[in-house]
Design a protein around this motif. Structure first.
Motif, PDB file in Angstrom:
ATOM      1  N   ILE A   6      -0.568  57.737  17.648  1.00  0.00           N
ATOM      2  CA  ILE A   6      -0.095  56.438  18.146  1.00  0.00           C
ATOM      3  C   ILE A   6      -0.656  56.235  19.555  1.00  0.00           C
ATOM      4  CG2 ILE A   6       1.949  55.089  18.741  1.00  0.00           C
ATOM      5  CD1 ILE A   6       3.481  57.049  16.816  1.00  0.00           C
ATOM      6  N   PHE A   7      -1.255  55.076  19.764  1.00  0.00           N
ATOM      7  CA  PHE A   7      -1.798  54.729  21.078  1.00  0.00           C
ATOM      8  C   PHE A   7      -1.022  53.538  21.585  1.00  0.00           C
ATOM      9  CE2 PHE A   7      -4.952  56.218  18.143  1.00  0.00           C
ATOM     10  CZ  PHE A   7      -5.574  57.246  18.830  1.00  0.00           C
ATOM     11  N   VAL A   8      -0.364  53.688  22.711  1.00  0.00           N
ATOM     12  CA  VAL A   8       0.415  52.586  23.282  1.00  0.00           C
ATOM     13  C   VAL A   8      -0.273  52.146  24.560  1.00  0.00           C
ATOM     14  CG1 VAL A   8       2.659  51.878  24.171  1.00  0.00           C
ATOM     15  CG2 VAL A   8       2.543  53.542  22.314  1.00  0.00           C
ATOM     16  N   THR A   9      -0.598  50.869  24.640  1.00  0.00           N
ATOM     17  CA  THR A   9      -1.254  50.345  25.845  1.00  0.00           C
ATOM     18  C   THR A   9      -0.537  49.085  26.307  1.00  0.00           C
ATOM     19  OG1 THR A   9      -2.774  49.190  24.369  1.00  0.00           O
ATOM     20  CG2 THR A   9      -3.568  51.225  25.354  1.00  0.00           C
ATOM     21  N   LEU A  10      -0.723  48.756  27.566  1.00  0.00           N
ATOM     22  CA  LEU A  10      -0.142  47.519  28.091  1.00  0.00           C
ATOM     23  C   LEU A  10      -0.897  46.330  27.513  1.00  0.00           C
ATOM     24  CD1 LEU A  10       0.352  48.603  31.787  1.00  0.00           C
ATOM     25  CD2 LEU A  10       2.165  48.047  30.154  1.00  0.00           C
ATOM     26  N   LYS A  11      -0.167  45.249  27.243  1.00  0.00           N
ATOM     27  CA  LYS A  11      -0.825  44.029  26.781  1.00  0.00           C
ATOM     28  C   LYS A  11      -1.721  43.479  27.873  1.00  0.00           C
ATOM     29  CE  LYS A  11       2.624  42.474  23.492  1.00  0.00           C
ATOM     30  NZ  LYS A  11       3.708  41.524  23.203  1.00  0.00           N
ATOM     31  N   LYS A  12      -2.724  42.706  27.456  1.00  0.00           N
ATOM     32  CA  LYS A  12      -3.621  42.073  28.416  1.00  0.00           C
ATOM     33  C   LYS A  12      -2.817  41.205  29.384  1.00  0.00           C
ATOM     34  CE  LYS A  12      -8.107  42.109  26.333  1.00  0.00           C
ATOM     35  NZ  LYS A  12      -8.922  41.561  25.262  1.00  0.00           N
ATOM     36  N   GLY A  13      -3.144  41.277  30.654  1.00  0.00           N
ATOM     37  CA  GLY A  13      -2.461  40.440  31.631  1.00  0.00           C
ATOM     38  C   GLY A  13      -1.253  41.106  32.251  1.00  0.00           C
ATOM     39  N   VAL A  14      -0.790  42.215  31.672  1.00  0.00           N
ATOM     40  CA  VAL A  14       0.349  42.928  32.264  1.00  0.00           C
ATOM     41  C   VAL A  14      -0.182  43.858  33.349  1.00  0.00           C
ATOM     42  CG1 VAL A  14       2.228  44.558  31.832  1.00  0.00           C
ATOM     43  CG2 VAL A  14       1.665  42.824  30.121  1.00  0.00           C
ATOM     44  N   LEU A  15       0.443  43.798  34.519  1.00  0.00           N
ATOM     45  CA  LEU A  15       0.035  44.617  35.657  1.00  0.00           C
ATOM     46  C   LEU A  15       0.141  46.103  35.324  1.00  0.00           C
ATOM     47  CD1 LEU A  15      -0.725  43.043  38.196  1.00  0.00           C
ATOM     48  CD2 LEU A  15       1.350  43.923  39.266  1.00  0.00           C
ATOM     49  N   ASP A  16      -0.859  46.889  35.708  1.00  0.00           N
ATOM     50  CA  ASP A  16      -0.891  48.316  35.386  1.00  0.00           C
ATOM     51  C   ASP A  16      -0.975  49.123  36.683  1.00  0.00           C
ATOM     52  OD1 ASP A  16      -1.359  50.843  34.457  1.00  0.00           O
ATOM     53  OD2 ASP A  16      -3.206  50.372  33.386  1.00  0.00           O
ATOM     54  N   PRO A  17       0.150  49.293  37.378  1.00  0.00           N
ATOM     55  CA  PRO A  17       0.108  49.985  38.674  1.00  0.00           C
ATOM     56  C   PRO A  17      -0.352  51.436  38.550  1.00  0.00           C
ATOM     57  CG  PRO A  17       2.385  49.527  38.005  1.00  0.00           C
ATOM     58  CD  PRO A  17       1.495  48.841  37.028  1.00  0.00           C
ATOM     59  N   GLN A  18      -0.049  52.073  37.422  1.00  0.00           N
ATOM     60  CA  GLN A  18      -0.479  53.459  37.241  1.00  0.00           C
ATOM     61  C   GLN A  18      -2.012  53.531  37.135  1.00  0.00           C
ATOM     62  OE1 GLN A  18       1.471  55.255  33.827  1.00  0.00           O
ATOM     63  NE2 GLN A  18       0.853  57.310  34.465  1.00  0.00           N
ATOM     64  N   GLY A  19      -2.571  52.594  36.374  1.00  0.00           N
ATOM     65  CA  GLY A  19      -4.029  52.524  36.258  1.00  0.00           C
ATOM     66  C   GLY A  19      -4.694  52.249  37.604  1.00  0.00           C
ATOM     67  N   GLN A  20      -4.081  51.372  38.396  1.00  0.00           N
ATOM     68  CA  GLN A  20      -4.621  51.062  39.723  1.00  0.00           C
ATOM     69  C   GLN A  20      -4.589  52.297  40.625  1.00  0.00           C
ATOM     70  OE1 GLN A  20      -6.079  48.059  40.769  1.00  0.00           O
ATOM     71  NE2 GLN A  20      -6.009  47.828  38.553  1.00  0.00           N
ATOM     72  N   ALA A  21      -3.495  53.047  40.527  1.00  0.00           N
ATOM     73  CA  ALA A  21      -3.362  54.255  41.351  1.00  0.00           C
ATOM     74  C   ALA A  21      -4.417  55.283  40.966  1.00  0.00           C
ATOM     75  CB  ALA A  21      -1.958  54.833  41.195  1.00  0.00           C
TER      76      ALA A  21
END
Lengths: 87, 87
Positions: A6-21
């Protein structure tokens, strides 16, 4: 026994602070070529079922109820070869 | 621009308390057929590079240095189709 990935990802347009970090950390370590990082969850579920179709349906339900937040996340399910877990 | 998918999972034999917690929650919700759950991380990294081979090498280095903990985790890298991020 069936295994699903199972791969869970944020929907497009949702802010991803973890990814930014992670992106900033990589750039600070010298990986300036990194343009974007997205962070999600990866899960493997082993379950008993009458058939692979039943198993897949049950895993979808689990995602909708517990494993993903349908407001901000989307998920993808993939059947995998089952191998017994050691240790 | 290249995109790579990264799957980070615990090595065999390493205790996975998060997976155990998810398994118990699923069973408490009525999914008694669940036998095992493993939880890992999933990441997508977009980066510039001269070639796909160079990009893959750089992503491997990132995994070794920051994205995975080589003592307890293993990772798998997969090239993906690059699509610009929206939003």
């Amino acid at each position: 026994m069936y295994r699903f990935k199972i791969f869970v990802t944020l929907k497009k347009g949702v802010l991803d602070p973890q990814g930014q970090a992670v992106k900033k950390s990589l750039q600070a370590l010298g990986y300036q070529e990194v343009q974007e990082v997205k962070v999600g969850k990866y899960m493997e579920v082993d379950l008993e079922a009458e058939s692979v179709d039943v198993a897949r349906e049950r895993v979808k339900h689990m995602c909708d109820k517990l494993l993903a937040n349908p407001v901000i996340e989307e998920y993808r399910i993939e059947q995998a070869e089952f191998e017994p877990v050691e240790g």
